[in-house]
Scaffold this motif. Structure first.
Motif, PDB file in Angstrom:
ATOM      1  N   VAL A  52       0.837  -1.202   0.000  1.00 51.80           N
ATOM      2  CA  VAL A  52       0.000   0.000   0.000  1.00 51.80           C
ATOM      3  C   VAL A  52       0.871   1.251   0.000  1.00 51.80           C
ATOM      4  O   VAL A  52       0.629   2.194  -0.764  1.00 51.80           O
ATOM      5  N   LEU A  53       1.888   1.278   0.842  1.00 46.28           N
ATOM      6  CA  LEU A  53       2.764   2.438   0.928  1.00 46.28           C
ATOM      7  C   LEU A  53       3.592   2.610  -0.343  1.00 46.28           C
ATOM      8  O   LEU A  53       3.749   3.724  -0.859  1.00 46.28           O
ATOM      9  N   PHE A  58       5.669   6.015  -1.105  1.00 49.95           N
ATOM     10  CA  PHE A  58       5.976   6.420   0.268  1.00 49.95           C
ATOM     11  C   PHE A  58       7.456   6.165   0.564  1.00 49.95           C
ATOM     12  O   PHE A  58       7.962   5.071   0.379  1.00 49.95           O
ATOM     13  N   ALA A  59       8.135   7.201   1.059  1.00 50.81           N
ATOM     14  CA  ALA A  59       9.549   7.076   1.423  1.00 50.81           C
ATOM     15  C   ALA A  59       9.875   8.110   2.487  1.00 50.81           C
ATOM     16  O   ALA A  59       9.349   9.227   2.464  1.00 50.81           O
ATOM     17  N   TYR A 175       0.264  10.784   2.569  1.00 50.65           N
ATOM     18  CA  TYR A 175       1.437  10.982   1.716  1.00 50.65           C
ATOM     19  C   TYR A 175       1.035  11.472   0.326  1.00 50.65           C
ATOM     20  O   TYR A 175       1.724  12.309  -0.270  1.00 50.65           O
ATOM     21  N   THR A 176      -0.072  10.977  -0.174  1.00 51.67           N
ATOM     22  CA  THR A 176      -0.575  11.452  -1.471  1.00 51.67           C
ATOM     23  C   THR A 176      -0.896  12.939  -1.398  1.00 51.67           C
ATOM     24  O   THR A 176      -0.578  13.708  -2.323  1.00 51.67           O
ATOM     25  N   TRP A 177      -1.515  13.351  -0.308  1.00 50.06           N
ATOM     26  CA  TRP A 177      -1.819  14.778  -0.117  1.00 50.06           C
ATOM     27  C   TRP A 177      -0.522  15.591  -0.060  1.00 50.06           C
ATOM     28  O   TRP A 177      -0.422  16.668  -0.664  1.00 50.06           O
ATOM     29  N   ASP A 204      11.379  15.479  -4.043  1.00 53.62           N
ATOM     30  CA  ASP A 204       9.988  15.361  -3.590  1.00 53.62           C
ATOM     31  C   ASP A 204       9.906  14.492  -2.330  1.00 53.62           C
ATOM     32  O   ASP A 204       9.175  14.810  -1.390  1.00 53.62           O
ATOM     33  N   GLU A 205      10.659  13.385  -2.323  1.00 56.94           N
ATOM     34  CA  GLU A 205      10.614  12.472  -1.186  1.00 56.94           C
ATOM     35  C   GLU A 205      11.160  13.140   0.079  1.00 56.94           C
ATOM     36  O   GLU A 205      10.636  12.914   1.182  1.00 56.94           O
ATOM     37  N   GLU A 206      12.193  13.947  -0.065  1.00 53.48           N
ATOM     38  CA  GLU A 206      12.745  14.635   1.107  1.00 53.48           C
ATOM     39  C   GLU A 206      11.773  15.678   1.638  1.00 53.48           C
ATOM     40  O   GLU A 206      11.588  15.802   2.857  1.00 53.48           O
ATOM     41  N   VAL A 207      11.138  16.431   0.760  1.00 50.14           N
ATOM     42  CA  VAL A 207      10.145  17.418   1.205  1.00 50.14           C
ATOM     43  C   VAL A 207       8.995  16.722   1.924  1.00 50.14           C
ATOM     44  O   VAL A 207       8.554  17.150   2.996  1.00 50.14           O
TER      45      VAL A 207
END
Length: 364
Positions: A52-53, A58-59, A175-177, A204-207
């Motif tokens: 799901v993640l 998701f990260a 996380y999508t939001w 993007d993942e860091e933000v």
């Protein structure tokens, strides 16, 4: 009996360190005692939950709480500007207004029956204040609160596989939001949290990783701190709200523990620890200073000043209400997670009748 500064807990699978001086020693040496495991799920994620993640990308790369690298300093500096002493002081009138409005609602509701002070008073103001400080508008506060509570349970709780899957769906939605906010900031940069982080050149993942836990820890733990303070002062005159907050931080903080892991063989208080040893540090309730509840060193909580202000204001605004009610439940259900603890609800009713006495539960 000789006190052991570090002991291995078989049930937790971690070395427990709760002597305040030893905890400070660990926190002040992030090279030896690394924060790599700070936000790792305590209960290993199931394959279904991971899918799901992974489905939403998701990260949680190293950014703030879990970062011992060179990127930590610039990220922390950028976020710290949102929580400067001047900005914290400036938000007090908003905090007072939001809490006072909800205290008035609670007083009205009490005429018809019991009221949960967590739900009615403590829950939403910290989130609304945090969003204001971060420059974030048009956020669904009830959704943010639900995402925060469920993410804490996912990463610091003991959910079974079915519950874990439910929590993973919630985290994926959050996380999508977050990804949507990052995308909007890249298209039209601004001076809010997402705009500032994008301007640092973060991925993007860091933000998303910064925002994920900042939007949880920056408000949910304060709700829990206020809830605990309310529970401890029911039926009492709150003459010095600031001191009550300090007592709660010393004795029953909403963040009573935190994690570290040894980078190599290490020694704490004469106890030898192996490389890769997971540590659980006691931050509250062990005779340490109130400030230890926020950590020390380079990973000290950025929102310490804000949390203190919000809890103090909440007690000031609610003092007459707290003095005139009684607890409906002697032992309310608790949020009981590895690193988070607070009453899940504080249900009160009516005025205390003449001749009834109250007990200072904080000193029990």
């Amino acid at each position: 009996m000789t006190h052991c500064p570090a002991r291995y807990d078989e049930a937790l699978g971690m070395w427990v360190i709760d002597e305040p001086d030893a905890v400070r020693e660990v926190l002040l040496d992030p090279a030896t005692f690394r924060p790599d495991n700070a936000v790792v799920a305590h209960t290993a994620l199931s394959v279904k939950a991971l899918r799901v993640l992974q489905g939403v990308g998701f990260a949680l790369p190293p950014t703030l709480a879990n970062n011992a690298g060179r990127s930590h300093r610039p990220i922390r500096a950028a976020v710290a500007r949102f929580f400067s002493p001047a900005r914290v002081a400036a938000v007090e009138p908003l905090t007072r207004r939001l809490v006072a409005e909800r205290v008035a609602i609670a007083q009205d509701l009490l005429q018809d029956g019991p009221v949960d002070l967590v739900e009615v008073v403590a829950a939403e103001p910290p989130a609304m204040v945090l969003l204001e400080m971060l420059g974030l508008r048009d956020v669904d506060v009830p959704a943010l609160k639900a995402w925060g509570r469920e993410s804490l349970e996912l990463f610091w709780g003991w959910p079974d596989e079915d519950r874990q899957l439910e929590l993973a769906h919630s985290a994926a939605e959050f996380y999508t939001w977050l990804r949507q906010q990052v995308g909007a900031a890249r298209r039209l940069p601004g001076d809010d949290l997402f705009g500032v982080l994008v301007s640092l050149g973060l991925s993007d993942e860091e933000v998303c990783a910064v925002a994920y836990f900042l939007l949880i820890a920056g408000q949910e733990t304060t709700t829990q701190l206020i809830s605990t303070a309310f529970q401890k002062t029911l039926g009492q005159a709150v003459d010095n709200p600031a001191e009550v907050v300090e007592r709660v931080l010393r004795e029953a903080s909403s963040v009573p523990t935190w994690r570290r892991i040894t980078a190599g063989p290490a020694t704490v208080g004469g106890v030898e620890l192996p490389a890769g040893a997971p540590l659980l540090l006691g931050l509250s309730g062990r005779g340490g200073a109130a400030d230890l509840a926020f950590g020390v060193g380079v990973h000290r909580c950025l929102g310490a000043g804000l949390a203190r202000l919000e809890a103090r204001v909440a007690l000031e605004c609610a003092a007459p209400l707290l003095a005139g009610v009684r607890a409906v439940e002697a032992e309310p259900p608790m949020v009981e997670l590895l690193s988070f603890r607070a009453p899940a609800r504080v249900v009160v009713s009516g005025a205390i009748t003449a001749g009834m006495t109250s007990t200072d539960t904080l000193d029990k």
